[in-house]
Design a protein around this motif. Structure first.
Motif, PDB file in Angstrom:
ATOM      1  N   TYR A  84      32.762  -5.797 -16.563  1.00 52.48           N
ATOM      2  CA  TYR A  84      33.475  -4.993 -17.249  1.00 52.48           C
ATOM      3  C   TYR A  84      34.610  -4.191 -16.380  1.00 52.48           C
ATOM      4  O   TYR A  84      35.859  -3.885 -16.719  1.00 52.48           O
ATOM      5  N   GLN A 122      32.702   1.324 -19.887  1.00 51.85           N
ATOM      6  CA  GLN A 122      31.474   0.493 -19.975  1.00 51.85           C
ATOM      7  C   GLN A 122      31.127   0.057 -18.635  1.00 51.85           C
ATOM      8  O   GLN A 122      29.912   0.094 -18.528  1.00 51.85           O
ATOM      9  N   GLU A 166      26.935   0.920 -17.586  1.00 47.21           N
ATOM     10  CA  GLU A 166      26.157  -0.236 -17.019  1.00 47.21           C
ATOM     11  C   GLU A 166      25.659  -0.012 -15.630  1.00 47.21           C
ATOM     12  O   GLU A 166      24.440  -0.464 -15.478  1.00 47.21           O
ATOM     13  N   HIS A 225      22.653   2.102 -16.516  1.00 49.48           N
ATOM     14  CA  HIS A 225      21.697   1.489 -17.152  1.00 49.48           C
ATOM     15  C   HIS A 225      20.816   0.717 -15.801  1.00 49.48           C
ATOM     16  O   HIS A 225      19.664   0.733 -15.831  1.00 49.48           O
ATOM     17  N   GLU A 248      26.870  -8.525 -23.867  1.00 48.36           N
ATOM     18  CA  GLU A 248      25.798  -7.721 -24.510  1.00 48.36           C
ATOM     19  C   GLU A 248      24.845  -8.538 -25.249  1.00 48.36           C
ATOM     20  O   GLU A 248      23.582  -7.946 -25.210  1.00 48.36           O
ATOM     21  N   GLN A 254      21.321  -0.832 -26.993  1.00 49.81           N
ATOM     22  CA  GLN A 254      22.144  -2.120 -27.214  1.00 49.81           C
ATOM     23  C   GLN A 254      22.689  -2.058 -28.590  1.00 49.81           C
ATOM     24  O   GLN A 254      23.496  -3.015 -28.984  1.00 49.81           O
ATOM     25  N   GLU A 300      25.697  -0.880 -28.286  1.00 50.13           N
ATOM     26  CA  GLU A 300      26.571  -1.682 -27.425  1.00 50.13           C
ATOM     27  C   GLU A 300      27.067  -3.064 -28.273  1.00 50.13           C
ATOM     28  O   GLU A 300      28.297  -3.188 -28.069  1.00 50.13           O
TER      29      GLU A 300
HETATM   30 FE   LIG Z   1      26.063  -2.843 -22.076  1.00 55.79          FE
END
Ligand SMILES: [Fe+2]
Ligand SMILES: [Fe+2]
Lengths: 123, 176
Positions: free
Chosen positions: B33, B55, B59, B62, B103, B136, B139
């Motif tokens: 990204y 984004q 990530e 995450h 994704e 998700q 996303e």
């Molecule tokens: Fe993502």
């Protein structure tokens, strides 16, 4: 699994987890660690170091080493970070240690299953 | 004989390995990204660049969420190597098509972890993964809507300029 009690040190009780012709691994519940009797020495491994040893041994590509025609020495140095012990092993010893570890982890898994099924579940 | 392995760590070796692979995947996504943000910026698509910067940041979050979970459960979280990040794209549209593909592959790999958890009845990790499944949904929705703008608006004339402007406005607010 057979219980071996040391007469002089009644506190430390070892249990044999797995043994082969070339070595054995014992667990000490009180110390929460394992003792590996292999290649002429008894070495103590805690949880993290035992897993690091497993990883180091399993990551050696034995097949590739067997087939290799390099003229380099047929010796593998197993060094584990922040662990007092290291091993310098011939290919044959490496195979034997791997066998010992594989058996040990099968027994530890089995012990885990027994605990889960017998002691941790209300029936 | 005590069950020391279990006392030290809640995760099985297999689940721990899968989550470490996911940590790497999220880190990889973040870098992709960032590279997309760079490409969009260089080519004058400012709103899209902003979208991809955000984004990339998500990530990273995450990645850390998975990372901390492994550590909290007594496992070994591995800081990943991230290599082979594509830096050039052939078109504006290609950037968004690849973002959507990325994704989809993330959703799939989290499903794969959940399948393993089901198999060994690791309901603790399954419950943890639920947050990611919800994420998700959003996303994939956003990535799909962005690709659809290329058909809805069209790339001719000032199309790409319009698309860029709309990318920043995509949002997902389903309460379901
Ligand atoms: Fe993502
Ligand atoms: Fe993600």
């Amino acid at each position: 699994m057979q219980k071996t009690k040391e007469l002089s040190f009644p506190v430390a009780s070892f249990e044999e987890v797995f043994a082969t012709n070339s070595g054995a691994i014992f667990q000490s519940d009180s110390e929460k660690c394992w003792y590996i009797d292999f290649a002429g020495k008894l070495a103590r491994f805690d949880y993290r170091n035992l897993l690091k040893l497993k990883k180091a041994i399993y990551n050696v590509n034995i097949e590739e080493k067997l087939l290799s025609s390099d003229k380099t020495a047929d010796v593998e140095i197993i060094f584990i970070c922040a662990c007092d012990h290291s091993y310098v092993l011939s290919l044959l010893e490496l195979i034997k240690l791997k066998e010992l570890l594989q058996g040990t982890f099968v027994m530890l898994d089995l012990n885990h299953i027994i605990y889960d099924r017998l002691f941790r579940v209300i029936s | 004989m005590k069950d020391i392995m279990r006392v030290k760590c809640l995760l099985s070796e297999e689940v721990e390995t899968l989550i470490n692979q996911q940590i790497k995947k999220e880190a990889h996504s973040s870098s992709i990204y960032l590279s997309m943000a760079s490409w969009c910026n260089r080519n004058g698509y400012d709103f899209s660049a902003d979208y991809f910067f955000k984004q990339a940041e998500e990530e990273r979050q995450h990645q850390l969420k998975f990372f901390k979970y492994v550590l909290d459960m007594g496992g070994n979280a591995v800081s990943p190597d991230v290599t082979n990040i594509k830096q050039e794209y052939n078109s504006f549209r290609e950037v968004f098509e690849e973002a959507l593909e990325q994704e989809i592959s993330v959703t799939q790999s989290i499903k794969n972890i959940a399948a393993r958890c089901h198999k060994e009845q690791d309901y603790v990790t399954l419950e943890f993964l639920n947050w990611f499944f919800r994420e998700q949904r959003e996303e994939e929705y956003k990535a799909r809507r962005a690709v659809e703008l290329f058909d809805v608006i069209g790339e001719e004339g000032t199309g790409r300029w319009q698309i860029d402007k709309h990318v920043g406005q995509i949002s997902y607010d389903s309460e379901a």
